[in-house]
Each structure stands twice: as structure tokens, then as C-alpha cells.
Design a protein around this motif. Structure first.
Motif, PDB file in Angstrom:
ATOM      1  N   GLY A 114       7.580   4.934  -1.762  1.00 29.01           N
ATOM      2  CA  GLY A 114       7.545   4.158  -0.522  1.00 29.01           C
ATOM      3  C   GLY A 114       7.464   2.662  -0.736  1.00 29.01           C
ATOM      4  O   GLY A 114       7.050   1.919   0.164  1.00 29.01           O
ATOM      5  N   PHE A 115       7.874   2.192  -1.905  1.00 27.37           N
ATOM      6  CA  PHE A 115       7.819   0.768  -2.213  1.00 27.37           C
ATOM      7  C   PHE A 115       9.224   0.175  -2.132  1.00 27.37           C
ATOM      8  O   PHE A 115      10.120   0.583  -2.862  1.00 27.37           O
ATOM      9  CB  PHE A 115       7.243   0.546  -3.610  1.00 27.37           C
ATOM     10  CG  PHE A 115       7.100  -0.907  -3.984  1.00 27.37           C
ATOM     11  CD1 PHE A 115       6.003  -1.637  -3.551  1.00 27.37           C
ATOM     12  CD2 PHE A 115       8.059  -1.544  -4.760  1.00 27.37           C
ATOM     13  CE1 PHE A 115       5.861  -2.972  -3.890  1.00 27.37           C
ATOM     14  CE2 PHE A 115       7.934  -2.879  -5.112  1.00 27.37           C
ATOM     15  CZ  PHE A 115       6.831  -3.597  -4.661  1.00 27.37           C
ATOM     16  N   ASP A 116       9.392  -0.787  -1.235  1.00 27.26           N
ATOM     17  CA  ASP A 116      10.704  -1.400  -1.003  1.00 27.26           C
ATOM     18  C   ASP A 116      10.616  -2.877  -1.368  1.00 27.26           C
ATOM     19  O   ASP A 116      10.159  -3.715  -0.563  1.00 27.26           O
ATOM     20  CB  ASP A 116      11.117  -1.231   0.451  1.00 27.26           C
ATOM     21  CG  ASP A 116      12.576  -1.625   0.691  1.00 27.26           C
ATOM     22  OD1 ASP A 116      13.147  -2.311  -0.184  1.00 27.26           O
ATOM     23  OD2 ASP A 116      13.129  -1.261   1.741  1.00 27.26           O
ATOM     24  N   TYR A 127      -3.770  -2.939  -6.277  1.00 27.23           N
ATOM     25  CA  TYR A 127      -3.374  -4.323  -6.042  1.00 27.23           C
ATOM     26  C   TYR A 127      -3.531  -4.721  -4.583  1.00 27.23           C
ATOM     27  O   TYR A 127      -3.507  -5.903  -4.250  1.00 27.23           O
ATOM     28  CB  TYR A 127      -1.927  -4.560  -6.488  1.00 27.23           C
ATOM     29  CG  TYR A 127      -0.898  -3.659  -5.841  1.00 27.23           C
ATOM     30  CD1 TYR A 127      -0.349  -3.966  -4.603  1.00 27.23           C
ATOM     31  CD2 TYR A 127      -0.460  -2.501  -6.483  1.00 27.23           C
ATOM     32  CE1 TYR A 127       0.597  -3.143  -4.015  1.00 27.23           C
ATOM     33  CE2 TYR A 127       0.490  -1.674  -5.904  1.00 27.23           C
ATOM     34  CZ  TYR A 127       1.016  -1.996  -4.672  1.00 27.23           C
ATOM     35  OH  TYR A 127       1.952  -1.179  -4.091  1.00 27.23           O
ATOM     36  N   GLY A 128      -3.720  -3.722  -3.698  1.00 26.47           N
ATOM     37  CA  GLY A 128      -3.871  -4.025  -2.285  1.00 26.47           C
ATOM     38  C   GLY A 128      -5.300  -4.316  -1.877  1.00 26.47           C
ATOM     39  O   GLY A 128      -5.575  -5.264  -1.143  1.00 26.47           O
ATOM     40  N   HIS A 136      -4.519   6.839  -5.211  1.00 28.83           N
ATOM     41  CA  HIS A 136      -5.192   6.072  -4.161  1.00 28.83           C
ATOM     42  C   HIS A 136      -4.198   5.188  -3.403  1.00 28.83           C
ATOM     43  O   HIS A 136      -4.226   5.129  -2.163  1.00 28.83           O
ATOM     44  CB  HIS A 136      -6.284   5.195  -4.782  1.00 28.83           C
ATOM     45  CG  HIS A 136      -6.717   4.051  -3.896  1.00 28.83           C
ATOM     46  ND1 HIS A 136      -7.593   4.213  -2.839  1.00 28.83           N
ATOM     47  CD2 HIS A 136      -6.366   2.729  -3.909  1.00 28.83           C
ATOM     48  CE1 HIS A 136      -7.760   3.045  -2.239  1.00 28.83           C
ATOM     49  NE2 HIS A 136      -7.039   2.135  -2.871  1.00 28.83           N
ATOM     50  N   VAL A 137      -3.321   4.508  -4.130  1.00 27.32           N
ATOM     51  CA  VAL A 137      -2.347   3.622  -3.496  1.00 27.32           C
ATOM     52  C   VAL A 137      -1.473   4.394  -2.517  1.00 27.32           C
ATOM     53  O   VAL A 137      -1.182   3.919  -1.407  1.00 27.32           O
ATOM     54  CB  VAL A 137      -1.481   2.918  -4.569  1.00 27.32           C
ATOM     55  CG1 VAL A 137      -0.291   2.223  -3.927  1.00 27.32           C
ATOM     56  CG2 VAL A 137      -2.308   1.909  -5.358  1.00 27.32           C
ATOM     57  N   MET A 138      -1.080   5.614  -2.912  1.00 26.18           N
ATOM     58  CA  MET A 138      -0.218   6.425  -2.056  1.00 26.18           C
ATOM     59  C   MET A 138      -0.990   6.954  -0.846  1.00 26.18           C
ATOM     60  O   MET A 138      -0.533   6.848   0.288  1.00 26.18           O
ATOM     61  CB  MET A 138       0.356   7.587  -2.866  1.00 26.18           C
ATOM     62  CG  MET A 138       1.224   7.169  -4.052  1.00 26.18           C
ATOM     63  SD  MET A 138       2.789   6.445  -3.556  1.00 26.18           S
ATOM     64  CE  MET A 138       3.606   7.888  -2.879  1.00 26.18           C
ATOM     65  N   GLU A 139      -2.175   7.522  -1.095  1.00 23.92           N
ATOM     66  CA  GLU A 139      -2.929   8.153  -0.008  1.00 23.92           C
ATOM     67  C   GLU A 139      -3.493   7.133   0.968  1.00 23.92           C
ATOM     68  O   GLU A 139      -3.576   7.400   2.175  1.00 23.92           O
ATOM     69  CB  GLU A 139      -4.065   9.002  -0.604  1.00 23.92           C
ATOM     70  CG  GLU A 139      -3.567  10.202  -1.404  1.00 23.92           C
ATOM     71  CD  GLU A 139      -4.702  10.973  -2.058  1.00 23.92           C
ATOM     72  OE1 GLU A 139      -5.877  10.500  -1.967  1.00 23.92           O
ATOM     73  OE2 GLU A 139      -4.443  12.041  -2.648  1.00 23.92           O
ATOM     74  N   ALA A 140      -3.880   5.958   0.473  1.00 22.08           N
ATOM     75  CA  ALA A 140      -4.459   4.933   1.349  1.00 22.08           C
ATOM     76  C   ALA A 140      -3.400   4.092   2.041  1.00 22.08           C
ATOM     77  O   ALA A 140      -3.737   3.226   2.859  1.00 22.08           O
ATOM     78  CB  ALA A 140      -5.400   4.037   0.540  1.00 22.08           C
ATOM     79  N   VAL A 196       0.784   0.958  -0.627  1.00 21.94           N
ATOM     80  CA  VAL A 196       1.977   0.696  -1.430  1.00 21.94           C
ATOM     81  C   VAL A 196       2.621  -0.630  -1.044  1.00 21.94           C
ATOM     82  O   VAL A 196       2.968  -1.447  -1.906  1.00 21.94           O
ATOM     83  CB  VAL A 196       3.000   1.838  -1.285  1.00 21.94           C
ATOM     84  CG1 VAL A 196       4.266   1.528  -2.068  1.00 21.94           C
ATOM     85  CG2 VAL A 196       2.398   3.147  -1.762  1.00 21.94           C
ATOM     86  N   MET A 197       2.762  -0.862   0.243  1.00 23.53           N
ATOM     87  CA  MET A 197       3.403  -2.089   0.721  1.00 23.53           C
ATOM     88  C   MET A 197       2.378  -3.109   1.211  1.00 23.53           C
ATOM     89  O   MET A 197       2.731  -4.100   1.830  1.00 23.53           O
ATOM     90  CB  MET A 197       4.380  -1.758   1.850  1.00 23.53           C
ATOM     91  CG  MET A 197       5.564  -0.905   1.419  1.00 23.53           C
ATOM     92  SD  MET A 197       6.739  -1.824   0.395  1.00 23.53           S
ATOM     93  CE  MET A 197       7.522  -2.865   1.631  1.00 23.53           C
ATOM     94  N   GLN A 198       1.108  -2.853   0.907  1.00 26.82           N
ATOM     95  CA  GLN A 198       0.057  -3.773   1.336  1.00 26.82           C
ATOM     96  C   GLN A 198      -0.268  -4.740   0.200  1.00 26.82           C
ATOM     97  O   GLN A 198      -0.809  -4.349  -0.828  1.00 26.82           O
ATOM     98  CB  GLN A 198      -1.204  -2.994   1.731  1.00 26.82           C
ATOM     99  CG  GLN A 198      -2.382  -3.882   2.107  1.00 26.82           C
ATOM    100  CD  GLN A 198      -3.614  -3.079   2.475  1.00 26.82           C
ATOM    101  OE1 GLN A 198      -3.524  -2.099   3.207  1.00 26.82           O
ATOM    102  NE2 GLN A 198      -4.772  -3.490   1.976  1.00 26.82           N
TER     103      GLN A 198
END
Length: 472
Positions: A342-344, A376-377, A391-395, A398-400
Motif C-alpha cells: 500500500g505504499f505509493d 517511520y510514521g 505494525h506499519v501495515m496494521e496501524a 504506510v503512507m503516514q
């Protein structure tokens, strides 16, 4: 004492050197690199003490024997009584920077670090350190109370260069003596790692057997040193059910054997620096690996009339920001990151109006945070990479991204991984070159060339030529 603000080249060199120790460097004035300022991390922060490289693996020092007694050799600080085992060299380097503000350049190229430190400890006890080191004044444009002086010890100093070359020559002599002892040793005894055949006498009989019978070729016996440690290292990988080439782990020996046979992986990976210390070629020249030495030999053999029409460059693979996925196609990597994680990156570039160098900083920032197992968010710390990715995916982080000031820092000009091909694929925004700058609003009017005959007759050049002919 010579105190100066570094020039462009020296500033970049110092920053890269300090990155090895601190992982934190700030450069004031992004465009001119006119002033350097080191930001020292606290003891609680992570330190990146070696340049990272894909695939990730522990760095090994060329020329360091694997014996434990060598690793336990104690190294003393050149400026005080603080000491540490050679195996904890990074801790001593950290002490030098934090306590004494001393940076030693290209530590990995020092053949005998304990002897190097011992030499400079004696010399600095005789003369001031400023007689040997360049002194860098940091934050020179800031308040006086925030200015600091750092000392750089490098081979720009002729005495340091001579010392490094002497240690390298001495190490080469020791390696050649060790190799000669192994070549003359007739007490070698070992069982083949691929079958139950036992070999006694000279090591070459086993190495030739593995090459001939099992198609496992590690090179000529005369090119190998520390052969017993080399074979022990390979055997430990097989005992751990690990492929010697791709280093994947399998569930049992049968599956591993079938994999190595079918994939033709009965060989070692030449790009794995773990094996460098077992080959003579890596000791021949200061700071040069076998690839560099070999490429120089190839250039010497080149003929000017050679036909290079069939030359094919090796493709470079880019690695995903969040997993081990690799691809030679940058578009596939972008698609993979968008669909799987989900990272664009293209969307971020458009929304934040990122210039090229801002994209570079962002990629290096994300790489660094994930390497240090930190989101990193939200900056939350985790115990492993899989945990932080989960954590990055569930929280939904990814784009934050954090505030731009967090990652848009000059320290992220430098790659987190020195072979990060993703940086080479970042698009150079047209807005930087065509739609920005002082001339973006100036209209460009094309010259009217509808009547070329009239233009020629009325041109200034024609009048000058006529005047010249009349005067002559």
C-alpha cells in the motif's frame, strides 16, 4: 592549530566517515556544503558503524583470522587508558568520537588495528594531536558556545599513509607465510562434506576431489589461505541446512542436496564478503577487493581494436522498502510496493511536490528507520523487522509520514544502503528544471524567419562585410 571550515570535497569525505561511526550527520547549507555540523546521538540511540549493503549480512574485516584469541586482543585508546577487545572495536570507535571527538578514516582498510592504535598512542604522547590531525570547526556560523572542534586522522597525512602501507605489507607477509605452511602441511585430515570419503596428506587432494567428483569448485588450492577455517565455515552452513550459494535454509538435508544440485548451487557466492579473508588476492593491495584487482588486470589486457558490440551489462535489481522482494524492473518494484504494502511513492511525490533530492532523502530515511526496527510514521520501536513491518501495515502508517523537517535533513543525502538501486530509479521532477527558477515567467519569443532574403540583406553582418570590401 589549523582550524578551518571544510570545502565541498573534504566536507563530504568527513560526513561519510562520520556516518560510519555515528549514523547522524547534519550539514548546514544544503546547496554549498559550506559548513559541516555533526549531531552526536545519545547512548540510547542506535549506531550504524559500517556501511550497509544489500543483501543485509554482518560485515567482516578482511585479514582478520577467525581465531578467538585474536578477537580478544585488547586495544587501547590513543588519548586515554580506555580499552576494549578487538571484537568490540566499534565500541572503542564510539568512545573516540564521543569523548575525544577523534574520527579515524577508513578503519576497515587498516590491516592491523591494534598496532595502528599503539603507534599513534606513542606518537600523540610525544606531540600534540593537532600536529597529526586536520581540525574541523563545526557549526562555524552558529553561536560560539555551540561550536566544537573535531580531529580527523587519515592517510592524507604522509606518516599515516606510510604506517597503513607498512601494516598492509606486514600482514601480506604473514598471510603468505601461513599459506606456505598450509601448502607444505602433510598432516591434513578431513572428510569430504558431500560424501564419506576421508582424505589425508595435503589439502589439495580434498579440494580437487570436491571439484572433480561433486562439481564444487572454490578455486585453486594455492589461492586459498586459512583452509581449515574456510572448510569449517562451509561445513557449519551445511550443518545448518543452508545453501552455500543463495544461503536459503531448508527443512532437511535431502531437500538441501536436491536444491543445490538442481539449481547448480554447489559453489560459493563471490559477492559474499564472508569469504574474502580466505583468498590471497584480497590481501594484495591496500583497500582493494578481489573484484577491483581483477578488473584492473582485465583493463590491462584490453586491446583497442576489441569488438564490444556483444557486451551486455549486468542488470541491477532494486529492493522493496518493506521486504526482500527484488526486481530488475523499477515499475515492477513500484507496483509491488503499492499492491502488497500500500505504499505509493509516485502519489507521495505528487501530493508533497517532492523534488528529486527530497525523494532521495525520503527513501534513505525510510530505509534507515526500518533497518533500526522503528516505525517511520509514529517512531515506535520494535524488536525485529517483521514486527515493525506488521505494525506499519496494521496501524495504517504506510503512507503516514512525520513532519517534513524530520526526514528532509542533509544527513539523508547519503544512502542507507550503498548499493540501493531504487535511488537510481527516482524520477527527476520536471518542476525542478523547467517550471522553477527566476526565468519561469519570462516569455520566449521565436525569431521571425518568414523572409530569410530580407533578413540577410538587412543584417549587420552584411553591412560590415561591405564596409570591409570598400576600405580594402
Amino acid at each position: 592549530m589549523l582550524v578551518f571550515t571544510p570545502c565541498v570535497t573534504l566536507c563530504r569525505f568527513i560526513c561519510r566517515t562520520a556516518l560510519l561511526y555515528l549514523g547522524q550527520v547534519a550539514i548546514v547549507n544544503e546547496n554549498l556544503f559550506s559548513t559541516s555540523c555533526f549531531t552526536l546521538p545519545s547512548d540510547e540511540q542506535e549506531w550504524i558503524l559500517e556501511p550497509l549493503c544489500f543483501p543485509e549480512q554482518p560485515a567482516t574485516d578482511i585479514g582478520t583470522n577467525s581465531s578467538s584469541h585474536h578477537d580478544m586482543e585488547v586495544v587501547t585508546c590513543v588519548l586515554c587508558s580506555h580499552s576494549a577487545p578487538l571484537s568490540e572495536k566499534d565500541r572503542l570507535l564510539k568512545h573516540l568520537v564521543l569523548v575525544h571527538k577523534l574520527v579515524i578514516a577508513d578503519v576497515k582498510l587498516i590491516a592491523d588495528f591494534p598496532k595502528y592504535m599503539e603507534y599513534w598512542k606513542n606518537r600523540i604522547s610525544e606531540q600534540p594531536i593537532t600536529d597529526f590531525c586536520s581540525v574541523i570547526k563545526t557549526n562555524s556560523q552558529g553561536p560560539v558556545e555551540k561550536q566544537e572542534h573535531y580531529f580527523l586522522l587519515c592517510d592524507v597525512l604522509p606518516e599515516d599513509r606510510v604506517l597503513r602501507e607498512h601494516l598492509q605489507q606486514k600482514r601480506l607477509e604473514e598471510i603468505l607465510e601461513q599459506q606456505q605452511r598450509e601448502r607444505d602441511d602433510d598432516s591434513f585430515q578431513r572428510i569430504c562434506m558431500f560424501c564419506n570419503d576421508e582424505f589425508n596428506g595435503n589439502r589439495s587432494s580434498l579440494l580437487n576431489h570436491m571439484a572433480r567428483e561433486h562439481s564444487f569448485n572454490v578455486g585453486l588450492p594455492d589461492n586459498i589461505v586459512y583452509c581449515v577455517e574456510f572448510l569449517d565455515h562451509l561445513q557449519s552452513k551445511l550443518d545448518n541446512l543452508q545453501c552455500l550459494y543463495c544461503e536459503k535454509t531448508f527443512r532437511d538435508k535431502t531437500t538441501l542436496k536436491d536444491h543445490m544440485r538442481k539449481k547448480q548451487h554447489r559453489r560459493i557466492n563471490g559477492n559474499n564478503s564472508e569469504y574474502d579473508c580466505f583468498y590471497i588476492i584480497n590481501y594484495l593491495e591496500l583497500g582493494k577487493t578481489w573484484e577491483e584487482v581483477q578488473s584492473e588486470d582485465d583493463r590491462e589486457m584490453e586491446d583497442e581494436d576489441d569488438d564490444w558490440s556483444d557486451w551486455q551489462a549486468h542488470p541491477v535489481c532494486a529492493v522493496c522498502l518493506f521486504c526482500e522482494q527484488q526486481s530488475e524492473s523499477m515499475e515492477k518494484i513500484y507496483t509491488h510496493m503499492e499492491e502488497t504494502h500500500g505504499f505509493d511513492l509516485h502519489k507521495l511525490k505528487t501530493e508533497l511536490n517532492l523534488r528529486f533530492y527530497q525523494q532521495v532523502k525520503l527513501v534513505n530515511y525510510i530505509r534507515r528507520e526500518i533497518h533500526q526496527c522503528r516505525c517511520y510514521g509514529c517512531q515506535e520501536k520494535f524488536g525485529s523487522k517483521p514486527e515493525v513491518i506488521r505494525h506499519v501495515m496494521e496501524a495504517g502508517h504506510v503512507m503516514q509520514l512525520p513532519e517534513t523537517s524530520t526526514w528532509d535533513q542533509p544527513q539523508y543525502y547519503f544512502p542507507t544502503y550503498e548499493n540501493d538501486a531504487l535511488l537510481c530509479a527516482l524520477s527527476d521532477s520536471d518542476s525542478e528544471s523547467e517550471h522553477t527558477g527566476p526565468w519561469r515567467d519570462v516569455p520566449v519569443i521565436a525569431e521571425d524567419i518568414s523572409n530569410l532574403k530580407v533578413l540577410k540583406q538587412t543584417s549587420v553582418l552584411s553591412h560590415l562585410l561591405k564596409n570591409t570590401d570598400s576600405s580594402s
